[in-house]
Design a protein around this motif. Structure first.
Motif, short mmCIF file in Angstrom:
data_model
loop_
_atom_site.label_atom_id
_atom_site.label_comp_id
_atom_site.label_asym_id
_atom_site.label_seq_id
_atom_site.Cartn_x
_atom_site.Cartn_y
_atom_site.Cartn_z
N ILE A 113 56.52 39.69 32.25
CA ILE A 113 54.88 39.66 32.56
C ILE A 113 55.01 40.65 33.31
N GLY A 114 56.03 41.74 33.10
CA GLY A 114 55.04 42.74 33.61
C GLY A 114 55.48 43.95 32.23
N LEU A 115 56.18 43.46 30.74
CA LEU A 115 55.97 44.40 29.80
C LEU A 115 54.27 43.92 29.32
N PHE A 116 53.73 42.93 29.89
CA PHE A 116 52.54 42.31 28.95
C PHE A 116 51.51 43.22 29.88
N TYR B 45 42.48 42.70 30.04
CA TYR B 45 42.98 42.61 30.89
C TYR B 45 43.26 42.43 32.04
N ALA B 46 41.69 41.87 32.74
CA ALA B 46 41.08 40.97 33.74
C ALA B 46 42.08 39.84 33.27
N PHE B 47 41.78 39.20 32.66
CA PHE B 47 41.46 38.25 31.47
C PHE B 47 43.88 37.71 32.32
N VAL B 48 44.12 38.97 31.26
CA VAL B 48 45.92 38.39 31.35
C VAL B 48 46.46 38.37 33.07
N LEU B 49 45.54 39.48 33.63
CA LEU B 49 46.24 40.05 34.70
C LEU B 49 46.51 38.43 35.06
N THR B 50 44.58 38.17 35.63
CA THR B 50 44.06 37.39 36.47
C THR B 50 45.10 35.71 36.00
N VAL B 51 45.52 35.69 34.07
CA VAL B 51 46.10 34.21 34.66
C VAL B 51 47.78 34.18 35.03
N PHE B 52 48.24 35.52 34.53
CA PHE B 52 49.35 35.63 35.00
C PHE B 52 49.82 35.27 36.42
N THR B 53 48.55 35.79 37.32
CA THR B 53 48.61 35.68 38.36
C THR B 53 48.50 34.45 39.69
N ILE B 54 47.44 33.45 38.89
CA ILE B 54 46.95 32.16 39.19
C ILE B 54 48.62 31.82 39.12
N SER B 55 49.09 31.82 37.87
CA SER B 55 50.22 31.08 37.52
C SER B 55 51.46 31.36 37.92
#
Length: 419
Positions: A357-360, A381-391
């Protein structure tokens, strides 16, 4: 004066950088869960989750530091003819999602009307309808990228898109749309100060907690799916003592009003489930990929058990004999991202999972810095960061989200300039 100086320094921080945002939400989520109002004792928690949390954060931070210091980025050499073509893929996905959405609404599948209705949405149509909000999110952001100084239109279009999916009764797409929009605004319009960031988190957290409380309070109790009956106690020799204990602990919990408990109900549930996953795997062993294999359940033939239903079985198996459900029968349980990795592979899974997750996240952040804040990379970036955070709460167990992440990462690598 010192406090004012500290506040000024905090407001200069990029709150959505990989170093800060994701780990801050981890600590906030599990920190608020410590206000359990008697729920930990009621569910019989015996395993501390903090070794898992701190190990996952250490792995994440180490990977972020490595990727930032090495300035790693995804690079693919593609023809200039492919530049800007991602938009046509997004338009195609939007039409497919719109058709599925119209069919669902036309057939009366309105999830917000009742929890039972939400759980009985056609899985294939629900899967395809998600393409509408995903592609709409990217297309609206792309429009904003090209048409500068259209902030009002940007906000209006996002509000319309979010409104379409309120009727489904699912909070996750709404949170993803909202925070993706906020992060895009932060980078493309005006930097959001730390104090505003905290205020926004409090407001959004309260709003969606109350959304969940409203769903529970308004469900139809006459529907068998919404039954609130407790399981029978298996220890026949000590039924009276166990019932007396449970009633005493429930009464202690209910001293705190339900609406107050609802404020951090999601984080407390996540804490409880993670602790129970640790207890279960200590007794029964790790699942060795069974949870992650379940991600493919929507596309496999025949009837499949979803990974969250498996998590429900795990959690309830440790309390049902005591006459307690963590999750009511027929409902699914969110394992948290930590629980997802730990259930299958233990501490090794947490280390590898949070390292990836840190890598992506950081690779995309590097690409955003390279291409500039007004770039397609910022949207991804905004989308990927948000999805990982919601996860962190839901777990990353939905095939549609995995595919969305794949598209966001790939398209950010292909697109090199503003269309």
């Amino acid at each position: 004066m010192k406090f004012k100086h500290v506040l000024q320094e905090l407001n200069r921080i990029d709150v959505f950088s990989p170093y800060l945002f994701f780990p801050f939400i981890v600590l906030l989520y599990f920190g608020t869960s410590l206000f359990d109002f008697g729920r930990f004792e009621y569910f019989g928690l015996t395993y501390s989750i903090w070794p898992v949390i701190l190990l996952g954060l250490a792995s994440y931070w180490l990977m972020v530091w490595i990727v930032r210091s090495k300035n790693w980025r995804f690079t693919i050499n593609v023809s200039d003819k492919l530049q800007g073509k991602s938009i046509w893929v997004l338009f195609a996905l939007a039409w497919l999602g719109l058709i599925a959405y119209i069919i669902m609404i036309g057939s009366g599948q309105i999830g917000i009307s009742d929890e039972a209705a939400r759980r009985s949405l056609d899985p294939k149509l629900n899967f395809l309808s998600a393409l509408l909000w995903f592609s709409g999110l990217f297309l609206i952001s792309w429009f904003f990228l090209v048409k500068e100084k259209k902030v009002g239109v940007f906000i209006l279009l996002f509000a319309v898109l979010a409104g379409l999916f309120v009727v489904m009764g699912y909070r996750t797409p709404l949170v993803i749309m909202l925070f993706t929009a906020i992060i895009i605004f932060h980078y493309m319009v005006r930097q959001i100060k730390f104090t505003w960031f905290i205020g926004a988190l409090v407001f959004v957290g309260l709003a969606f907690s109350m959304f969940g409380f409203y769903r529970f309070a308004t469900e139809d109790p006459s529907n068998p799916f919404n039954s609130r009956e407790l399981p029978e106690i298996s220890d026949e020799l000590n039924v009276d003592q166990i019932e007396e204990r449970n009633e005493m602990l429930r009464a202690r919990m209910e001293e705190t009003p339900a609406v107050v408990r609802a404020i951090n109900n999601e984080s407390v549930t996540g804490h409880v489930v993670l602790s129970k996953i640790m207890e279960y795997t200590d007794e029964e062993g790790y699942l060795l990929g069974e949870i992650h294999e379940g991600i493919l359940s929507p596309v496999l033939p025949g009837e499949q058990m979803s990974p969250r239903m498996k998590v429900s079985e795990i959690a309830n198996s440790l309390t049902v004999e005591e006459g307690i459900y963590i999750t009511r029968p027929g409902r699914t349980t969110t394992p948290t991202l930590f629980g997802q990795f730990f259930a299958d592979f233990g501490y090794a899974g947490v280390i590898i999972g949070f390292g990836l997750i840190g890598l992506f996240i950081t690779v995309l952040y590097n690409q955003t810095r390279q291409m500039g804040e007004r770039s397609y990379q910022t949207i991804s970036y905004a989308f990927v960061l948000t999805v990982f955070t919601i996860s962190l709460h839901t777990g990353l167990l939905d095939l549609i989200f995995v595919l969305m992440l794949g598209f966001a990462l790939l398209s950010a690598t292909v697109e090199k300039k503003i269309p």
